[in-house]
Structure formats: structure tokens, C-alpha cells
Design an enzyme around this catalytic site. Structure first.
Site, PDB file in Angstrom:
ATOM      1  N   ARG A 230     -20.304   5.423   3.058  1.00  0.00           N
ATOM      2  CA  ARG A 230     -20.164   5.879   1.668  1.00  0.00           C
ATOM      3  C   ARG A 230     -21.425   5.551   0.879  1.00  0.00           C
ATOM      4  NH1 ARG A 230     -14.892   2.932  -0.190  1.00  0.00           N
ATOM      5  NH2 ARG A 230     -15.728   1.443   1.315  1.00  0.00           N
TER       6      ARG A 230
ATOM      7  N   PHE B  91     -16.658 -11.255  -4.863  1.00  0.00           N
ATOM      8  CA  PHE B  91     -18.089 -11.070  -4.580  1.00  0.00           C
ATOM      9  C   PHE B  91     -18.282 -10.888  -3.077  1.00  0.00           C
ATOM     10  CE2 PHE B  91     -17.638 -13.575  -8.450  1.00  0.00           C
ATOM     11  CZ  PHE B  91     -18.384 -12.822  -9.349  1.00  0.00           C
TER      12      PHE B  91
ATOM     13  N   CYS C  25     -20.391   0.041  -3.684  1.00  0.00           N
ATOM     14  CA  CYS C  25     -20.374  -0.804  -4.888  1.00  0.00           C
ATOM     15  C   CYS C  25     -21.595  -0.640  -5.791  1.00  0.00           C
ATOM     16  CB  CYS C  25     -20.247  -2.270  -4.474  1.00  0.00           C
ATOM     17  SG  CYS C  25     -18.808  -2.561  -3.443  1.00  0.00           S
TER      18      CYS C  25
ATOM     19  N   LYS D   5      -0.566   3.308   7.254  1.00  0.00           N
ATOM     20  CA  LYS D   5      -1.433   2.133   7.226  1.00  0.00           C
ATOM     21  C   LYS D   5      -0.588   0.850   7.246  1.00  0.00           C
ATOM     22  CE  LYS D   5      -5.483   0.697   4.591  1.00  0.00           C
ATOM     23  NZ  LYS D   5      -6.173   0.884   3.324  1.00  0.00           N
TER      24      LYS D   5
ATOM     25  N   ASP E 208       0.870  -1.182   0.000  1.00  0.00           N
ATOM     26  CA  ASP E 208       0.000   0.000   0.000  1.00  0.00           C
ATOM     27  C   ASP E 208       0.903   1.226   0.000  1.00  0.00           C
ATOM     28  OD1 ASP E 208      -3.258   0.235   0.908  1.00  0.00           O
ATOM     29  OD2 ASP E 208      -2.050   2.056   0.847  1.00  0.00           O
TER      30      ASP E 208
ATOM     31  N   GLY F 108     -36.409  -1.163   1.617  1.00  0.00           N
ATOM     32  CA  GLY F 108     -35.673  -0.252   2.499  1.00  0.00           C
ATOM     33  C   GLY F 108     -35.750   1.156   1.959  1.00  0.00           C
TER      34      GLY F 108
HETATM   35  C1  UGA Z   1     -22.184  -5.870  -2.636  1.00  0.00           C
HETATM   36  C2  UGA Z   1     -22.470  -7.284  -3.164  1.00  0.00           C
HETATM   37  O1  UGA Z   1     -23.505  -7.908  -2.382  1.00  0.00           O
HETATM   38  C3  UGA Z   1     -21.187  -8.137  -3.097  1.00  0.00           C
HETATM   39  O2  UGA Z   1     -21.435  -9.425  -3.647  1.00  0.00           O
HETATM   40  C4  UGA Z   1     -20.098  -7.435  -3.898  1.00  0.00           C
HETATM   41  O3  UGA Z   1     -18.867  -8.143  -3.842  1.00  0.00           O
HETATM   42  C5  UGA Z   1     -19.870  -6.047  -3.318  1.00  0.00           C
HETATM   43  O4  UGA Z   1     -21.106  -5.299  -3.386  1.00  0.00           O
HETATM   44  C6  UGA Z   1     -18.801  -5.403  -4.142  1.00  0.00           C
HETATM   45  O5  UGA Z   1     -19.062  -5.093  -5.318  1.00  0.00           O
HETATM   46  O6  UGA Z   1     -17.628  -5.351  -3.708  1.00  0.00           O
HETATM   47  P1  UGA Z   1     -22.022  -4.732  -0.231  1.00  0.00           P
HETATM   48  O7  UGA Z   1     -21.758  -3.429  -0.937  1.00  0.00           O
HETATM   49  O8  UGA Z   1     -21.190  -5.081   0.946  1.00  0.00           O
HETATM   50  O9  UGA Z   1     -21.856  -5.961  -1.264  1.00  0.00           O
HETATM   51  O10 UGA Z   1     -23.547  -4.626   0.230  1.00  0.00           O
HETATM   52  P2  UGA Z   1     -24.833  -5.564   0.193  1.00  0.00           P
HETATM   53  O11 UGA Z   1     -24.864  -6.450   1.376  1.00  0.00           O
HETATM   54  O12 UGA Z   1     -24.989  -6.198  -1.121  1.00  0.00           O
HETATM   55  O13 UGA Z   1     -25.983  -4.442   0.391  1.00  0.00           O
HETATM   56  C7  UGA Z   1     -26.118  -3.388  -0.583  1.00  0.00           C
HETATM   57  C8  UGA Z   1     -27.263  -2.474  -0.233  1.00  0.00           C
HETATM   58  O14 UGA Z   1     -28.514  -3.149  -0.430  1.00  0.00           O
HETATM   59  C9  UGA Z   1     -27.279  -1.976   1.212  1.00  0.00           C
HETATM   60  O15 UGA Z   1     -27.624  -0.614   1.230  1.00  0.00           O
HETATM   61  C10 UGA Z   1     -28.353  -2.848   1.873  1.00  0.00           C
HETATM   62  O16 UGA Z   1     -28.952  -2.266   2.991  1.00  0.00           O
HETATM   63  C11 UGA Z   1     -29.342  -2.995   0.729  1.00  0.00           C
HETATM   64  N1  UGA Z   1     -30.231  -4.160   0.873  1.00  0.00           N
HETATM   65  C12 UGA Z   1     -29.725  -5.427   0.825  1.00  0.00           C
HETATM   66  C13 UGA Z   1     -31.587  -3.946   1.027  1.00  0.00           C
HETATM   67  O17 UGA Z   1     -32.076  -2.792   1.060  1.00  0.00           O
HETATM   68  N2  UGA Z   1     -32.426  -5.028   1.135  1.00  0.00           N
HETATM   69  C14 UGA Z   1     -31.943  -6.308   1.081  1.00  0.00           C
HETATM   70  O18 UGA Z   1     -32.779  -7.262   1.154  1.00  0.00           O
HETATM   71  C15 UGA Z   1     -30.562  -6.513   0.931  1.00  0.00           C
END
Ligand code: UGA
Length: 439
Positions: free
Chosen positions: A333, A157, A265, A46, A41, A258
Site C-alpha cells: 500500500r 507507534f 501511514c 477472518k 471484526d 531511498g
Molecule cells: C510508521 C512509523 O515508523 C510507526 O512508528 C507508526 O506507528 C506507523 O508508521 C503507523 O503510523 O502506524 P511503518 O509504516 O511500518 O511505521 O514504516 P516505517 O518503518 O516507519 O517506514 C516508512 C517508510 O520510510 C518506508 O517506505 C521505509 O522504506 C522508509 N524509510 C525508513 C526510508 O526510506 N529510510 C529510512 O532510513 C527509514
């Protein structure tokens, strides 16, 4: 496309560029799987902290894996590219922020490739792991300008908060490479993991990551649209979700309505895929609508808060529970909670927040030390992140503290019966008030 089962672990020397949540999780997990890992890094402070075993990212199990890797010398941290010549595989885990033209900024990757270019040993495979625009492997190949080095894609993922478990127990491992020797070497990284492997061409692997995130975001945008429709026509989103989810072709996951989806992401990736379609001249109306639909949800939630507050938002006091983009992380973020909060502030409300993992207020909102202080004299309580502690809150105390005993629960985690017993009027997305009252 081929699928293979896992083979025994053969240790590989891996160099990981970037120690964000993807890079650091990959480094710690690959060391745990028996590989020798050096993570680089440019941030000296860090790297010093990581060498001392201090992890600043909130990620279940990561601290322990980092400290194990340091103890058994399979994990090292550096700011120096000199030793990259010893790597069999280089994993690029660098950010690709938005650029002004609507695309993504590849300057971090370009700079890393420039630094490693003359130092890589013949036969090394350079792999993109964090999300990069479709076609980036061609640019990296050009920048490297080395016939004896291969470029491959191995998208991650990982979800924030469960990244370690996702890395060690993935649904699948995707490897995109034009060179079969490179694909075989990348597959050896995962020899200790029991999951289907999918070997594809490099462009397909890059697209698979965007397709997965956009599909999931589309599922959420759709269910949020159904929740808005339920509000309007007096149907019940809980029943709709239960019956949709029990169809095995749809599945029950990712169907919770929600305030809108967010994080580092989904917003970036859905827009990048729409941008790719626009720049290649391919019309993809579903893809193009996924992000816009989410903006409508944020508008809708803001309008509902205004409607449910018993006085005009200008001058009203709103309590907000939750700032993180989802529970289990301190990441704010592109958080829908922060987006809504900014809209409320712009409309003249004073906003008082509480989040268990994020202490900072945002854009003029004040931050309380506990959920109850945020509620004192508020005209309405709004729940924007699904932290379990909100479901366990003392609702009678909340009712006493609020000026007007009403809650707008955008994550559907507050119990209807407990709320009614405490004298609170509970409003939820997609549940008609009449349905709520009889719950
Ligand atoms: C997401 C993907 O799920 C990962 O597979 C991927 O690797 C990652 O992006 C990435 O591109 O690096 P993440 O950003 O950690 O992961 O978040 P999620 O758990 O997918 O949630 C995303 C958003 O959807 C959140 O705001 C969450 O609150 C919302 N959400 C999720 C809902 O509103 N309802 C649901 O049922 C599930």
C-alpha cells in the site's frame, strides 16, 4: 505531563474493535501481558480463521502469541458486540481512509460507536488506538452521548514487521485523557511493560501521533533532498549521513535515502496534519512541504531511471527488485516501489518485477518467481526495496542476464566492489559516479 514507572499486572477485561495489524497485535500482546481480551471484526471469515489460529498478517512473533492466547483462553475473537458490556476498556483499532474532501473518513468508527453505545457498562473507557484525526475524541463523546463512559486516546507507534517487539518494548506509552480515573485504567494495560508513561490531555495525545510520523517523514524527505543535491554537485551522501547521524541531537536512525517513503501511514498522516493546519488556518510550511518533497523524490528516481537506461523508456525492458514499501513486509500500500513502477509503465517501459514477499505483478508489470528471471534481457536493473536477499544476490549471474550491465540501486544495499567485480555499473542515489568508481 507526568511520567510514572510500571506497576504490577492487574488483569483487565479488554474489548478490541478491528483485527488489522494494530488491533490484532494489541490483542495478542495484551493477552500475553495477562489481560482478558476479546477482539471483534465484522469480517466473519477472518474471525473464523483467527479462532483457528490462522494469522494472515506477516508480523514476526504474532502467530505464536495468538496461538498462546487461544490456548490459555485469554484471547477470543467474535463478530458480535453483545459481550462488550463486560469490558473495562474498549480499544478502537479501525481504519480511517482518505475521504474525497482531503480529510479522513470516520465512518468505520462512527458505526462501531453506534453499535456499542447502549451496550457499554457504566465506567467503561473507550480508547482510540489506531491513528485518528485530531479532535476525534470529541466526536466519539458526542456519538456515545453517555455521561458514565469516558473517552481517551492511547496512540500506537508500531512499525509493520516489528509490531510485536514495538508493542512489548515501546520507547514510551502515551495516554491522553481528561478523566484521571480513565487515564489510570488505561495505564494498567501496560503494567507489565517497562517504559516511560506520558499522560496528557486527549487532544495532545492525538496530535503526538501525527507529530511523530510527520517528523520522521520530514527527516526522510530532508535526507532524500540532500541525496538529490549530492547527485547534482558531486558530493557523497554516505559521508553526509554519517556526519549528520553522529550528532546526538540528530541521531543515526531514519537517515537512509531511498526512492521515497511510503506505506499505509506516512503518506496519509503527513497529509492529514497538513489538512488540519489548512482547515484551522495555521500556516505550517514545513509540514505542508513534507509530502510534496516526497513526490519530488519519486519524480527524480523515475527521471534517473530514464537517464540511466541506455535506450528510451518507451520500449525499454526494466527489471525491478522490490514491490513492498519496505523490507520485512508484504504490504504494497502506497509503496514507493509500486509508485515508480507505475510511472515507468506510463512512460512505455515493460517492467518485470521480483519481490520475496509479494507475488502479484502490479498495473501491467509481470512478476517473476526469482530475482534472476526478472533480469533476463532487461536494459536496466532497479532496486526499490531493501530486502537483504538482494544484497546477497549473485551479481555475475545478474550481469550475464542483463542486456546492458547496469544497476540503479535506490536503497544502497548492493556492494560496490562486488558489482565492479561482476562487471556491473552501479548507480546509487547521492553518490556521484566518480565517488562510486573509487569506492
Ligand atoms: C510508521 C512509523 O515508523 C510507526 O512508528 C507508526 O506507528 C506507523 O508508521 C503507523 O503510523 O502506524 P511503518 O509504516 O511500518 O511505521 O514504516 P516505517 O518503518 O516507519 O517506514 C516508512 C517508510 O520510510 C518506508 O517506505 C521505509 O522504506 C522508509 N524509510 C525508513 C526510508 O526510506 N529510510 C529510512 O532510513 C527509514
Amino acid at each position: 505531563m507526568t511520567s510514572t514507572t510500571h506497576s504490577p499486572v492487574h488483569a483487565i477485561s479488554v474489548f478490541i474493535v478491528g483485527t488489522g495489524y494494530v488491533g490484532l497485535t494489541s490483542a495478542a500482546c495484551l493477552a500475553q501481558l495477562g489481560h482478558t481480551v476479546t477482539a471483534i471484526d465484522i469480517d466473519k471469515a477472518k474471525v473464523e480463521a483467527l479462532r483457528a489460529g490462522r494469522v494472515s498478517i506477516v508480523e514476526t512473533g504474532l502467530d505464536r502469541l495468538v496461538s498462546d492466547g487461544l490456548d490459555n483462553n485469554r484471547l477470543n475473537f467474535t463478530t458480535d458486540y453483545e459481550t462488550i458490556g463486560g469490558a473495562d476498556i474498549v480499544l478502537l483499532c479501525l481504519p480511517t481512509p482518505h475521504s474525497s474532501g482531503g480529510g479522513l473518513d470516520l465512518s468505520f468508527i462512527a458505526e462501531a460507536v453506534r453499535r456499542m453505545r447502549s451496550r457499554l457498562s457504566p465506567g467503561t473507557v473507550v480508547v482510540t488506538k489506531s491513528t485518528v484525526p485530531v479532535g476525534t475524541h470529541r466526536l466519539i463523546t458526542e456519538w456515545l452521548d453517555r455521561d458514565d463512559v469516558s473517552v481517551a486516546s492511547n496512540p500506537e507507534f508500531l512499525r509493520e514487521g516489528t509490531a510485536v517487539a514495538d508493542f512489548l518494548g515501546p520507547d514510551r506509552v502515551v495516554i491522553g485523557a481528561h478523566d484521571p480515573r480513565a487515564a489510570a485504567l488505561v495505564a494498567r494495560l501496560y503494567a507489565g511493560i517497562d517504559a516511560p508513561r506520558h499522560t496528557t490531555d486527549t487532544t495532545s495525545a492525538e496530535l503526538i501521533k501525527y507529530a511523530a510520523n510527520t517528523f520522521l517523514a520530514a527527516k526522510l524527505s530532508f535526507i532524500n533532498e540532500m541525496a538529490r543535491l549530492c547527485d547534482h554537485i558531486g558530493a557523497d551522501i554516505d559521508d553526509v549521513v554519517a556526519c549528520l547521524g553522529s550528532d546526538h541531537r540528530i541521531g543515526p536512525d531514519f537517515l537512509s535515502p531511498g526512492p521515497g517513503w511510503g506505506g499505509s501511514c506516512f503518506p496519509k498522516d503527513t497529509r492529514a496534519l497538513a489538512h488540519l493546519a489548512a482547515t484551522t488556518g495555521v500556516e505550517l510550511p514545513v509540514t505542508a512541504g513534507v509530502y510534496d518533497s516526497n513526490q519530488r523524490q519519486l519524480d527524480y528516481v523515475t527521471a534517473e531511471i530514464s537517464r540511466l537506461c541506455d535506450r528510451p523508456l518507451a520500449g525499454a525492458r526494466i527489471a525491478v527488485w522490490g514491490l513492498a514499501f519496505k523490507a520485512g513486509t508484504n504490504d504494497t500500500r502506497d509503496s514507493p516501489a509500486v509508485e515508480v513502477l507505475h510511472r515507468l509503465l506510463a512512460l512505455g517501459a515493460s517492467v518485470h518485477t521480483y519481490d520475496p514477499a509479494s507475488e502479484a505483478g502490479s498495473g501491467g508489470a509481470t512478476a517473476a518467481d526469482d530475482p534472476y528471471s526478472a533480469c533476463r534481457n532487461a536494459d536496466l536493473l532497479v532496486v526499490l526495496t531493501e530486502w537483504p536477499e538482494f544484497a546477497d544476490a549473485d551479481l555475475e549471474k545478474v550481469a550475464d542476464l542483463l542486456t546492458h550491465p547496469a544497476v540503479y540501486d535506490t536503497r544502497s544495499i548492493i556492494d560496490q566492489v562486488a558489482a565492479t567485480k561482476a562487471g556491473l555499473t552501479l548507480h546509487r542515489i547521492g553518490r556521484h559516479q566518480a565517488a562510486s568508481a573509487t569506492a
